[in-house]
Design an enzyme around this catalytic site. Structure first.
Site, PDB file in Angstrom:
ATOM      1  N   HIS A 273      -2.554   6.629   0.983  1.00  0.00           N
ATOM      2  CA  HIS A 273      -4.096   6.984   1.320  1.00  0.00           C
ATOM      3  C   HIS A 273      -4.327   8.591   1.404  1.00  0.00           C
ATOM      4  CE1 HIS A 273      -7.773   5.706   2.774  1.00  0.00           C
ATOM      5  NE2 HIS A 273      -7.878   6.726   3.608  1.00  0.00           N
TER       6      HIS A 273
ATOM      7  N   ASP B 153      -5.425  -6.045   6.405  1.00  0.00           N
ATOM      8  CA  ASP B 153      -6.382  -5.283   7.096  1.00  0.00           C
ATOM      9  C   ASP B 153      -6.459  -3.652   6.601  1.00  0.00           C
ATOM     10  OD1 ASP B 153      -7.850  -4.230   9.008  1.00  0.00           O
ATOM     11  OD2 ASP B 153      -6.695  -4.481  10.882  1.00  0.00           O
ATOM     12  N   LEU B 154      -7.475  -3.481   5.891  1.00  0.00           N
ATOM     13  CA  LEU B 154      -7.623  -2.292   4.908  1.00  0.00           C
ATOM     14  C   LEU B 154      -7.084  -0.863   5.640  1.00  0.00           C
ATOM     15  CD1 LEU B 154      -8.466  -1.102   2.346  1.00  0.00           C
ATOM     16  CD2 LEU B 154     -10.945  -0.895   3.033  1.00  0.00           C
ATOM     17  N   ASP B 155      -6.171  -0.350   4.830  1.00  0.00           N
ATOM     18  CA  ASP B 155      -5.665   0.988   5.619  1.00  0.00           C
ATOM     19  C   ASP B 155      -5.194   0.852   7.081  1.00  0.00           C
ATOM     20  OD1 ASP B 155      -6.506   2.087   3.023  1.00  0.00           O
ATOM     21  OD2 ASP B 155      -8.491   2.724   3.652  1.00  0.00           O
ATOM     22  N   ARG B 156      -4.829  -0.177   7.375  1.00  0.00           N
ATOM     23  CA  ARG B 156      -4.271  -0.305   8.870  1.00  0.00           C
ATOM     24  C   ARG B 156      -2.610  -0.842   8.550  1.00  0.00           C
ATOM     25  NH1 ARG B 156      -7.852   1.419  12.445  1.00  0.00           N
ATOM     26  NH2 ARG B 156     -10.067   1.235  11.773  1.00  0.00           N
TER      27      ARG B 156
END
Length: 284
Positions: A192, A226-229
């Protein structure tokens, strides 16, 4: 190459775990080459990575798991056993930005990654010439909202056919569905272009530029629904100042992305990562 076994362990911290594990190796004539451990005092959880030579080990390789099972049950361990004579199969997913792809392939060709990369997948044609130059098969899946599940099913079929162990998202600009992520639980590594959890989602460099930040970063993590977590594997930062343009931020950020993703992929392939409570322990 010396034949080795790598054992990863997590369990409730108790007296005698380290002695029991090292004695298991010693009593079977194994030579310990690396051993590292950590205790999370907040959760009282014990973590261990131990690597030993199998050259004179008394237990045949295909019987080590069953031989270790009673010890694992005694301490209620969660554990996994790996051998360095197995070559993991890795697929790279990429979209239009190609800097991470180039960096991964160069490291791969230099022998920095103990794996085989048989294929590259993309939702755009841009990476095809790169794959061809490196002699790697390229597959393009044009994904839209209407065909997403159908195309992902085809991608998963391709992954199964190629016996892919790990998927690396080298700036793959497409959100994977929950069924896809579930099939490759803790086996999809993403980069990311931001220092998570700040500036999540699209255009983090634009967000950072508008905020006048003094530090930008990059984060590599395991993908979850869970997006980007997902559990963070590695992060790094670089300083910026008022003289840096938006393009300067992007350039510096892309350099970080390559380094951070490369480290995360190497540690994963070397079996140096344990995941717990959406966090990671990364052994030396």
């Amino acid at each position: 190459m010396a034949h080795k076994a790598i054992l990863l362990i997590s369990c409730l911290d108790q007296k005698g775990i380290t002695a029991a594990v090292t004695n298991f190796v010693y009593e079977n004539a194994g030579n310990i080459e690396h051993a590292d451990q950590h205790i999370d005092e907040q959760t009282n959880t014990f973590f261990m990575r131990i690597e030993w030579s199998l050259d004179s080990f008394k237990v045949p390789q295909d019987q080590i798991s069953s031989a270790f099972q009673p010890l694992a049950e005694k301490f209620h361990m969660q554990w996994s056993l790996h051998f360095n004579d197995y070559t993991p199969q890795v697929a790279i997913f990429v979209s239009k930005p190609l800097h991470c792809l180039y960096d991964l392939l160069l490291k791969y060709k230099e022998g920095q990654f103990p794996c085989h990369i048989p294929l590259i997948v993309s939702n755009h044609p841009d990476a095809r010439p790169v794959a061809e130059n490196f002699g790697i098969k390229f597959f393009e899946f044009d994904i839209t909202g209407a065909n997403k599940l159908e195309q992902e099913a085809s991608e998963l079929a391709l992954m199964r056919q190629a016996r892919i162990d790990t998927i690396v998202l080298a700036r793959y600009m497409h959100i994977l569905s929950e069924p896809f992520v579930k099939e490759y639980h803790e086996r999809i590594i993403n980069i990311h272009h931001s220092f998570l959890p700040a500036f999540i989602g699209k255009n983090p460099y634009g967000q950072a530029y508008r905020q006048g930040v003094k530090i930008i970063g990059a984060t590599s993590h395991y993908v979850t629904s869970d997006l980007d977590r997902g559990p963070i594997i590695e992060q790094d930062t670089v300083r910026v100042n008022h003289r840096d343009s938006l393009e300067d931020l992007r350039r510096k950020g892309q350099d970080l992305e390559k380094m951070v993703l490369g480290r995360a992929v190497r540690w994963h392939l070397e079996r140096k990562i344990l995941v717990y409570n959406n966090k990671t322990v990364v052994f030396d």
